[in-house]
Enzyme design. Structure first.
Site, PDB file in Angstrom:
ATOM      1  N   ASP A  40       0.833  -1.186   0.245  1.00 48.94           N
ATOM      2  CA  ASP A  40       0.016   0.224  -0.082  1.00 48.94           C
ATOM      3  C   ASP A  40       0.867   1.186  -0.046  1.00 48.94           C
ATOM      4  O   ASP A  40       1.563   1.441   0.898  1.00 48.94           O
ATOM      5  CB  ASP A  40      -1.105   0.038   1.208  1.00 48.94           C
ATOM      6  CG  ASP A  40      -1.967   1.131   1.072  1.00 48.94           C
ATOM      7  OD1 ASP A  40      -2.235   1.891   0.137  1.00 48.94           O
ATOM      8  OD2 ASP A  40      -2.690   1.220   2.321  1.00 48.94           O
ATOM      9  N   GLU A  55      -1.466  -0.996  -4.031  1.00 49.34           N
ATOM     10  CA  GLU A  55      -2.360  -0.303  -3.636  1.00 49.34           C
ATOM     11  C   GLU A  55      -2.343   1.086  -3.741  1.00 49.34           C
ATOM     12  O   GLU A  55      -1.211   1.712  -3.304  1.00 49.34           O
ATOM     13  CB  GLU A  55      -2.793  -0.609  -2.321  1.00 49.34           C
ATOM     14  CG  GLU A  55      -4.135   0.061  -1.675  1.00 49.34           C
ATOM     15  CD  GLU A  55      -4.552  -0.573  -0.388  1.00 49.34           C
ATOM     16  OE1 GLU A  55      -4.599  -1.797  -0.440  1.00 49.34           O
ATOM     17  OE2 GLU A  55      -5.116   0.288   0.268  1.00 49.34           O
ATOM     18  N   GLU A  66     -10.225   4.100  -2.172  1.00 48.61           N
ATOM     19  CA  GLU A  66     -10.688   4.503  -0.876  1.00 48.61           C
ATOM     20  C   GLU A  66     -11.143   6.010  -0.698  1.00 48.61           C
ATOM     21  O   GLU A  66     -11.489   6.434   0.036  1.00 48.61           O
ATOM     22  CB  GLU A  66      -9.774   3.903   0.354  1.00 48.61           C
ATOM     23  CG  GLU A  66      -8.248   4.607   0.181  1.00 48.61           C
ATOM     24  CD  GLU A  66      -7.273   4.270   1.108  1.00 48.61           C
ATOM     25  OE1 GLU A  66      -6.639   3.028   0.917  1.00 48.61           O
ATOM     26  OE2 GLU A  66      -7.231   4.701   2.242  1.00 48.61           O
ATOM     27  N   HIS A  82     -12.140  -1.507   1.465  1.00 45.53           N
ATOM     28  CA  HIS A  82     -11.391  -0.641   2.469  1.00 45.53           C
ATOM     29  C   HIS A  82     -12.012  -0.558   3.953  1.00 45.53           C
ATOM     30  O   HIS A  82     -13.153  -0.256   3.860  1.00 45.53           O
ATOM     31  CB  HIS A  82     -11.036   0.838   1.949  1.00 45.53           C
ATOM     32  CG  HIS A  82     -10.306   1.544   2.854  1.00 45.53           C
ATOM     33  ND1 HIS A  82     -10.643   2.545   3.703  1.00 45.53           N
ATOM     34  CD2 HIS A  82      -8.729   1.518   2.976  1.00 45.53           C
ATOM     35  CE1 HIS A  82      -9.589   3.090   4.559  1.00 45.53           C
ATOM     36  NE2 HIS A  82      -8.461   2.466   3.887  1.00 45.53           N
TER      37      HIS A  82
HETATM   38 CA    CA Z   1      -5.025   1.913   1.712  1.00 51.51          CA
END
Ligand code: CA
Length: 388
Positions: A200, A226, A252, A302
């Protein structure tokens, strides 16, 4: 039935250690719960995404802007309420904090609807396609320490998460391509060759740097990359997805069906990650899910926040139709933050005990079966941690 009061509870405490992601370090854990009361004694709980001072400001929107719009309305009229609030706020925030605030209220209305009908939310949504959900444990947060130390720490932490029974793990990056690749290699070493891990970036890279890191992640057989680049950079996502050998995930930071339509039509995501506590609540999540599936894009929600947010997501993941289906279908996962979180472990009168279920149930978490969200926040815990 009528809505009589809406109250925000902003909870906060000092974490035992400083943690970070690519944008900042943080020292506090917070959560923003929304309580909707009715004239029939039923109370619904929801949660808004957004930490710290964002939560304090969102409390102002929940109590000062949304509450006056909906007092006296029937809480069962969720879609009517959603559109009244959205239409009146449209000129002032089609995305961002107004939508986070609306999300918490909407989730509380679904909790009330479940309590009125004595049904869990997943049944109101059409039933359980799965009664338990695979859980991935994320950790490997950034710390303010030399990268060599962090890499050694990540090897151990990744192995611990694997050994705790989680079905996959996820790490943070954010020091720049060279150091980040080194950290990802540490996580791969920690979990071994046959375990799924994700990375991420919290949108910290230029497109060129995202290609550098993404090629290395492809070589390491990482499962997804991500938020590699800024959420506004739809073309960057599409170029990365076309040319990299790792799944591109994100979303997200998007809100509502119109923003999601643009993302999905642009074909930049292998995996969509909508945040129900931000994008407009369960009512809007259902529309975003339908849009994602209409584009044949799988969804892995998320998840961030307290046990209320986790319970909300368990219902959504249970009720998510298989895409495309089959004897051994692709499955979504529950995102689970393995770092210190009292609002997950201590908030409820009857805790979810996710870590225990994961360990004893092959990495899977059963979906709550009680009416509504099926969870009951403990007033004394709320009072103890409440800061606004
Ligand atoms: Ca994230």
């Amino acid at each position: 039935m009528k809505i009589t009061r809406i109250t925000s509870h902003v909870l906060e405490y000092d974490l035992p250690e400083t943690l970070g992601y690519s944008q900042q370090y943080y020292t506090k854990r917070s959560a923003h719960l929304v309580e909707v009361e009715t004239n029939q004694g039923l109370t619904g709980w929801g949660e808004c995404f957004g930490p710290g001072n964002i939560a304090r400001a969102n409390k102002g929107i929940v109590e000062g802007v949304i509450q006056p719009m909906v007092l006296g309305m029937d809480p069962m009229a969720r879609d009517v309420i959603w559109h009244k609030v959205y239409n009146l706020m449209r000129d002032h925030g089609q995305k961002g904090m107004p939508m986070q605030a609306l999300s918490g209220v909407d989730i509380a209305l679904w909790d009330i609807a479940g309590k009125v009908t004595d049904q869990p939310i997943y049944k109101l949504l059409g039933g359980a396609h799965r009664t338990d959900v695979p859980v991935y444990g994320y950790g490997m947060m950034l710390r303010p320490e030399p990268v060599a130390d962090l890499a050694a720490r990540f090897i151990d932490e990744a192995a611990q998460i694997r050994d705790a029974g989680f079905t996959a793990t996820k790490m943070k990056v954010g020091f720049g391509p060279k150091d980040d690749i080194r950290l990802a290699e540490a996580v791969r070493k920690g979990v071994g060759d046959d375990f799924r891990f994700m990375v991420d970036a919290n949108h910290c890279y230029t497109t060129a740097d995202a290609f550098t890191v993404g090629r290395a992640l492809g070589d390491m057989d990482a499962y997804w990359f991500e938020e590699p680049v800024a959420p506004e950079d739809l073309n960057g996502y599409r170029e990365l997805r076309e040319r990299l050998n790792v799944n591109i995930s994100g979303g997200e930071a998007e809100f509502g069906r119109w923003g999601w339509r643009a993302i999905l039509e642009n074909r930049g995501l292998d995996i969509a990650q909508p945040e129900v506590c931000a994008l407009g609540g369960i009512t809007e999540y259902q529309r975003v899910l339908a849009l994602a599936h209409a584009h044949h894009t799988p969804v892995v929600n998320h998840v961030w926040g307290s046990a209320v947010a986790i319970a909300t997501n368990l219902h959504l993941l249970a009720a998510m139709p298989p895409l495309p289906g089959g004897l051994h279908p692709w499955e979504p996962m529950l995102e689970f933050d393995t770092t210190h979180n009292a609002f997950r472990d201590k908030l409820l009168t009857k805790p979810l005990n996710i870590q225990q279920h994961v360990k004893n149930n092959n990495g899977r978490m059963p979906v709550p079966n009680g009416p509504g969200l099926g969870v009951d926040p403990d007033r004394s815990v709320i009072d103890h941690y409440k800061v606004a």
